[in-house]
Design an enzyme around this catalytic site. Structure first.
Site, PDB file in Angstrom:
ATOM      1  N   LYS A  39     -10.776  -4.772  -3.054  1.00 29.99           N
ATOM      2  CA  LYS A  39     -11.701  -3.541  -3.095  1.00 29.99           C
ATOM      3  C   LYS A  39     -10.940  -2.430  -3.815  1.00 29.99           C
ATOM      4  CE  LYS A  39     -13.604  -3.914   1.441  1.00 29.99           C
ATOM      5  NZ  LYS A  39     -12.313  -3.198   2.284  1.00 29.99           N
ATOM      6  N   LYS A  81      -4.473 -10.880  -5.277  1.00 28.73           N
ATOM      7  CA  LYS A  81      -5.690 -11.033  -4.677  1.00 28.73           C
ATOM      8  C   LYS A  81      -6.878 -10.082  -5.069  1.00 28.73           C
ATOM      9  CE  LYS A  81      -6.115  -8.415  -0.615  1.00 28.73           C
ATOM     10  NZ  LYS A  81      -7.274  -8.041   0.434  1.00 28.73           N
ATOM     11  N   LYS A  83       0.827  -1.278  -0.055  1.00 32.37           N
ATOM     12  CA  LYS A  83       0.059  -0.118  -0.156  1.00 32.37           C
ATOM     13  C   LYS A  83       0.738   1.329   0.022  1.00 32.37           C
ATOM     14  CE  LYS A  83      -4.327  -2.046   1.314  1.00 32.37           C
ATOM     15  NZ  LYS A  83      -5.625  -1.628   2.073  1.00 32.37           N
TER      16      LYS A  83
HETATM   17  N1  AQP Z   1      -9.502 -11.824  -2.046  1.00 41.42           N
HETATM   18  C1  AQP Z   1      -9.943 -12.163  -0.782  1.00 41.42           C
HETATM   19  N2  AQP Z   1     -10.046 -13.277  -0.580  1.00 41.42           N
HETATM   20  C2  AQP Z   1     -10.410 -14.021   0.542  1.00 41.42           C
HETATM   21  N3  AQP Z   1     -10.784 -12.874   1.774  1.00 41.42           N
HETATM   22  C3  AQP Z   1     -10.559 -11.466   1.370  1.00 41.42           C
HETATM   23  N4  AQP Z   1     -10.452 -10.465   2.220  1.00 41.42           N
HETATM   24  C4  AQP Z   1     -10.423  -9.444   1.588  1.00 41.42           C
HETATM   25  N5  AQP Z   1     -10.042  -9.883   0.313  1.00 41.42           N
HETATM   26  C5  AQP Z   1      -9.956 -11.062   0.193  1.00 41.42           C
HETATM   27  C6  AQP Z   1     -11.123 -10.653   3.563  1.00 41.42           C
HETATM   28  O1  AQP Z   1     -12.093  -9.815   3.729  1.00 41.42           O
HETATM   29  C7  AQP Z   1     -12.119  -9.208   4.989  1.00 41.42           C
HETATM   30  C8  AQP Z   1     -12.381  -7.726   4.777  1.00 41.42           C
HETATM   31  O2  AQP Z   1     -11.094  -7.086   4.372  1.00 41.42           O
HETATM   32  P1  AQP Z   1     -10.912  -5.616   4.585  1.00 41.42           P
HETATM   33  O3  AQP Z   1     -11.897  -4.766   4.383  1.00 41.42           O
HETATM   34  O4  AQP Z   1     -10.143  -5.442   5.956  1.00 41.42           O
HETATM   35  O5  AQP Z   1      -9.718  -5.214   3.634  1.00 41.42           O
HETATM   36  P2  AQP Z   1      -8.514  -6.095   2.786  1.00 41.42           P
HETATM   37  O6  AQP Z   1      -8.161  -7.182   3.593  1.00 41.42           O
HETATM   38  O7  AQP Z   1      -7.566  -5.002   2.613  1.00 41.42           O
HETATM   39  O8  AQP Z   1      -9.597  -6.374   1.552  1.00 41.42           O
HETATM   40  P3  AQP Z   1      -9.620  -5.762   0.359  1.00 41.42           P
HETATM   41  O9  AQP Z   1     -10.787  -6.096  -0.473  1.00 41.42           O
HETATM   42  O10 AQP Z   1      -8.329  -5.947  -0.368  1.00 41.42           O
HETATM   43  O11 AQP Z   1      -9.899  -4.203   0.500  1.00 41.42           O
HETATM   44  P4  AQP Z   1      -8.571  -2.837   0.123  1.00 41.42           P
HETATM   45  O12 AQP Z   1      -8.316  -2.823  -1.284  1.00 41.42           O
HETATM   46  O13 AQP Z   1      -9.550  -1.747   0.726  1.00 41.42           O
HETATM   47  O14 AQP Z   1      -7.470  -3.194   0.999  1.00 41.42           O
HETATM   48  C9  AQP Z   1     -10.629  -9.651   5.731  1.00 41.42           C
HETATM   49  O15 AQP Z   1     -11.128 -10.675   6.602  1.00 41.42           O
HETATM   50  C10 AQP Z   1      -9.933 -10.163   4.573  1.00 41.42           C
HETATM   51  O16 AQP Z   1      -9.061 -11.005   4.985  1.00 41.42           O
END
Ligand code: AQP
Length: 339
Positions: free
Chosen positions: A196, A193, A112
């Protein structure tokens, strides 16, 4: 007494099937076996700039998605992190026992930070705040996707370090990953992965995407040059599609093998798309129902914060008195032996 579960989602971007299969779906399955707290971690979201009006709307949207997924607010607490000031208070105390080298090693921080022109200090501190979220409630189990496993290891390290410096204070939490779907990959690029914050229309299926968009995204998913499914040499794109299907269907590995061996990729994609749509349609219907009452979600969040605040406040009291800090109830009196 039931063990406590804590987990959270950032109110940033659109929740996708990776968030559901990695986290939310597991929360729904686990909630009745534990005392559960599910949090919308808005203080985490602001480690990267969020337009305030969008953030407010996103918090309500995520809470409604939790409810639509099947989190029962009578049984589980759904709350917003910034509604309970103790999250930030404990994070400071944990920051003071966390070596900066531990934080600089975090792969999510490195990724990030590389994408930002100016790296805010909050991005580095993010995993300490996450440790505080969990430890504040003395959570024993944290159901997350695989990408959060490293942050959970750090949480354990921080809890153990605090306990060894100040005496047994914190429960050291366990990570709980789903057996299938712990890491859903991007549909446009199965080497990264599903996320969002990733740009690009073909990357993710959002939980609120309409059926024709879901079909389009999945039909365009990157696969490989093979014509049909061969379990002896599954490319990452095909494996990802299989994982999505298996996680939604609950099929065994054997059922997957029997059904999909030799299937052409076009047919595989059609079946994955229909499986996802068949789960998301009723989910979206519940979401529309929930959001048709404008005050309902806000009420759930208020009630959730009221329910968990006493747990959070008593942990902060204990931590402060262990550290020799001034507390509201005890002033500078030390904690009793029994605590
Ligand atoms: N690709 C994924 N596969 C399985 N689990 C996932 N999680 C996120 N992406 C995947 C799980 O979703 C929960 C919430 O995630 P978060 O909002 O804390 O943010 P993150 O892990 O950083 O998820 P994103 O989607 O990648 O968001 P951004 O892009 O905003 O950082 C967590 O339990 C995570 O493990």
């Amino acid at each position: 007494m039931k063990a406590r579960v804590f987990s959270g989602v950032q109110p940033s971007g659109n929740l996708h099937i990776g968030n559901y299969l990695g986290a939310l779906g597991n929360w729904v399955r686990m909630q009745h076996d534990y005392e559960s707290i599910f949090c919308i971690v808005d203080l985490h979201a602001v480690t990267v700039f969020q337009p305030p009006e969008e953030l407010r709307a996103k918090i309500l949207e995520i809470a409604a998605l939790f409810l639509a997924a099947g989190i029962d607010p009578k049984h589980s607490s759904i709350m917003v992190q910034s509604a309970v000031p103790a999250h930030a208070e404990l994070a400071w105390m944990l920051t003071c026992v966390t070596p900066v080298g531990w934080l600089e090693r975090m792969t999510q921080y490195k990724a990030k930070a590389a994408a930002q022109q100016t790296v805010g200090d909050g991005l580095l501190q993010y995993p300490v705040l996450m440790a505080a979220d969990i430890m504040l409630y003395q959570a024993a189990i944290v159901p997350v996707g695989e990408d959060q496993a490293q942050h959970l290891e750090l949480t354990r390290d921080i809890a153990q370090r605090f306990n060894s410096l100040y005496g047994e204070t914190f429960v050291v939490p366990q990570t709980s990953l789903p057996t299938v779907g712990a890491r859903i990959m991007g549909l446009d690029d199965p080497t990264t992965k599903m996320s969002k914050s990733a740009a690009g229309a073909g990357h993710a299926v959002a939980l609120l995407d309409p059926p024709d968009r879901i079909r389009k995204t999945i039909m365009r998913a990157t696969t490989d040059s093979n014509p049909a499914v061969d379990f002896a040499s599954l490319g990452p794109g095909v494996e990802n599609l299989m994982n999505i299907f298996q996680a939604y269907s609950g099929w065994t590995a054997e059922q997957m093998r029997t059904h999909f061996t030799g299937m052409r990729y076009g047919d595989l994609k059609k079946q994955v798309a229909e499986m996802v749509i068949s789960h998301l349609e009723p989910f979206q219907q519940r979401y529309r129902q929930i959001t048709s009452d404008p005050g309902y979600v806000a009420g759930v969040l208020r009630q959730g914060a009221e329910r968990v605040a006493p747990i959070a406040n008593s942990t902060v009291e204990l931590v402060k008195s262990r550290m020799g800090l001034y507390t509201e109830k005890r002033g500078l009196a030390p904690p009793s032996q029994a605590e």
